[in-house]
Design an enzyme around this catalytic site. Structure first.
Site, PDB file in Angstrom:
ATOM      1  N   PHE A 101       0.909  -1.184  -0.036  1.00 19.88           N
ATOM      2  CA  PHE A 101       0.053   0.081  -0.146  1.00 19.88           C
ATOM      3  C   PHE A 101       0.802   1.159  -0.039  1.00 19.88           C
ATOM      4  CE2 PHE A 101       0.699  -0.381   4.554  1.00 19.88           C
ATOM      5  CZ  PHE A 101       1.156   1.048   5.045  1.00 19.88           C
ATOM      6  N   LYS A 118      -0.791  -7.269  -9.020  1.00 21.63           N
ATOM      7  CA  LYS A 118      -1.688  -7.443  -8.065  1.00 21.63           C
ATOM      8  C   LYS A 118      -1.558  -6.181  -6.973  1.00 21.63           C
ATOM      9  CE  LYS A 118      -2.790  -8.245  -4.455  1.00 21.63           C
ATOM     10  NZ  LYS A 118      -3.545  -7.513  -3.142  1.00 21.63           N
ATOM     11  N   GLU A 165      -4.960  -4.327  -1.920  1.00 18.09           N
ATOM     12  CA  GLU A 165      -6.495  -3.813  -2.116  1.00 18.09           C
ATOM     13  C   GLU A 165      -6.715  -2.601  -1.115  1.00 18.09           C
ATOM     14  OE1 GLU A 165      -6.073  -6.780   1.454  1.00 18.09           O
ATOM     15  OE2 GLU A 165      -5.064  -6.143  -0.476  1.00 18.09           O
ATOM     16  N   CYS A 186       9.859   1.072   4.013  1.00 17.97           N
ATOM     17  CA  CYS A 186      11.011  -0.007   4.245  1.00 17.97           C
ATOM     18  C   CYS A 186      12.231   0.568   4.569  1.00 17.97           C
ATOM     19  CB  CYS A 186      10.975  -1.173   3.510  1.00 17.97           C
ATOM     20  SG  CYS A 186      11.560  -1.013   1.836  1.00 17.97           S
ATOM     21  N   GLU A 242       9.469  -4.172  13.295  1.00 17.95           N
ATOM     22  CA  GLU A 242       9.146  -3.008  12.507  1.00 17.95           C
ATOM     23  C   GLU A 242       7.939  -2.578  12.958  1.00 17.95           C
ATOM     24  OE1 GLU A 242       9.394  -2.139   7.713  1.00 17.95           O
ATOM     25  OE2 GLU A 242       8.374  -3.969   8.347  1.00 17.95           O
TER      26      GLU A 242
END
Length: 494
Positions: free
Chosen positions: A157, A181, A184, A289, A385
């Site tokens: 995302f 892909k 969502e 990241c 994280e």
């Protein structure tokens, strides 16, 4: 005051299959909410395994003609795509910001980084021409780079434009047909990219989009026609995708999470260091990241730390720092801050409860910059994280102690050293295990053609997602040895 232009109407996302936008049969529709306002800005279908199979089957007819098209001709489509994206950059930046929560400036920068990867892919027509050599009198050897076939990319995302463009420009230019892909949570930007690929004239089926969640990912990982799979997301899921895909004979490169360390030496430039640290942990609201989430303070660097707090405190959420992706993430981050405090950390800057002024943003998902001091290496805030604008300060007596903390992390994405000493910088460059290292740089993302990729649990698979090593991921080499006649002047090989 408006920080971002939200879509005027709710966007209904569809799969792109065989050059057509199709709603998968019987799919459940999921609301897409803007992190800025909590309002619905789109709806996305959750594609079943049967729907994934339909997208794959629709891509199959394009492969034969696309893979045999000369590389130089394939790049012409990418030239047009790049031009179209540049023209539409402002709309796409606002769209990406609307659904991912980042500022418009950050969204624009991500798209421009994606365009940089496009430019690398465009250079392949001049750089990657294979190899041909007469190895003995009358005998030649060559290698030919051939596409894998139908390949897929599963993206997160936090960078709805950039991360897909780490993948598909290189993959399709090398002759593959590509299925995206997207998360969502951020399908709108992916659909906009699909529209631009269609407008650029790519043949139907060369670029496809399939929307969905876990079932959709599982179907792509298990589909026998998908020959290579790239993934970017959390380390836990990256490991699963790598293991399951590899078991099925696929080529898989799965990039995971990170716990990046910013090491400050006593001789660091105070102003440069303080601003770089703040930019590193607050940029994209810490949802990347490459964010610096642990500060290793070596010796007496108190003045720099004071300046870090001052600069971070001045950032206004909304115009200065974007939103958190969803309510659940805010709650998770707030609980992590509370746990760190209960374990003995000192909350010197508390971002809980911060939000922009104005009713329009009241239902958005917000957390201001947060700084935890006196964190120990064994605390959750130092090891896990958190994926938010939270900086954990660990105080260490020596550079060796700082390197020990950094290298004890199972992750290996990035590390940075702030110093004015070349010897200290070199000791860190040589001593850390991370795959990307910065010297006086808070976010050491390499520019193309220097590739992106970490080590340890930040990467499962071989090679990097961009740059020269990405060519070996998206293709396989065919080696050809030729001899046309017997030679009297040849060697043992002839």
């Amino acid at each position: 005051m408006s920080f971002v232009e939200l879509p005027e109407n709710v966007v209904l996302c569809r799969n792109l299959a065989g050059g057509e936008w199709r709603m998968p049969e019987g799919a459940t529709l999921l609301d897409v909410r803007s992190p800025y306002t909590g309002t619905v800005i789109g709806r996305v279908p959750l594609t079943s395994a049967a729907g994934v199979d339909q997208v794959v089957e629709a891509a199959r007819p394009a492969l034969a003609s696309w893979r045999t098209l000369p590389l130089r001709e394939r790049t012409q489509y990418l030239f047009r795509f790049r031009h179209l994206l540049e023209k539409d950059l402002n709309r796409l930046a606002n769209l990406a910001a609307s659904e991912a929560g980042k500022t418009v400036a950050e969204a624009r920068a991500g798209l421009l980084k994606g365009l940089e990867v496009c430019e690398f892919a465009l250079s392949l027509q001049n750089l990657d021409s294979g190899s041909h050599l007469e190895v003995s009198r009358g005998v030649t050897c060559e290698y030919r780079r051939e596409p894998m076939g139908i390949v897929a990319g599963i993206t997160p995302f936090n960078f709805p434009g950039m991360v897909p463009m780490w993948m598909f420009p290189i993959a399709v230019t090398l002759g593959n047909v590509f299925i995206l892909k997207p998360s969502e949570k951020v399908p709108l930007t992916a659909c906009a990219l699909g529209e631009l690929m269609h407008e650029a004239g790519y043949p139907a089926g060369v670029f496809s989009i399939v929307h969905g969640g876990k079932e959709t990912v599982d179907a792509l990982v298990e589909h026998p026609e998908v020959k290579a799979l790239a993934f970017v997301g959390s380390s836990a899921v990256a490991r699963q995708v790598y293991v399951r895909g590899s078991e099925r004979g696929k080529r898989v490169l799965a990039l995971g999470g990170a716990k990046n360390h910013l090491i400050i030496a006593p001789d660091a430039d105070p102003e440069l260091t303080a601003q770089a640290v703040v930019d590193s942990f607050t940029g994209c609201a810490g949802q990347r990241c490459m964010a610096g989430s642990v500060l290793l303070a070596v010796g007496d660097v108190g003045q720099v730390l004071t300046d870090v707090v001052r600069r971070a405190e001045s950032i206004e959420v909304g115009p200065g720092m974007g939103a958190i992706i969803d309510k659940a993430s805010v709650e998770r981050l707030e609980k992590a801050i509370a746990r760190a405090e209960s374990e003995g950390a000192n909350v010197v800057l508390d971002g809980r409860g911060k939000r922009p002024k104005g009713e329009a943003w009241a239902q958005g998902h917000w957390l201001g910059p947060t700084i935890l001091d006196q964190v120990r290496p064994d605390m959750e805030a130092a090891r896990r994280e958190l994926f938010g604008p939270v900086l954990s300060i660990i105080r260490v007596p020596t550079l060796s102690a700082a390197l020990a903390v950094e290298n004890a992390s199972p992750y290996g994405n990035a590390a940075s050293i702030f110093t004015t000493s070349g010897a200290v910088a070199q000791a860190v460059v040589e001593g850390v295990h991370a795959g990307m290292v910065g010297v006086n740089v808070g976010v050491p993302v390499p520019r193309e053609p220097f590739s992106f990729g970490g080590t340890g649990e930040s990467r499962f698979g071989h090679g990097d997602i961009t740059g020269p090593s990405s060519l070996d991921f998206w293709t396989q080499l065919k080696k050809v040895t030729r001899k046309w006649s017997a030679r009297t002047d040849g060697s043992w090989m002839s």
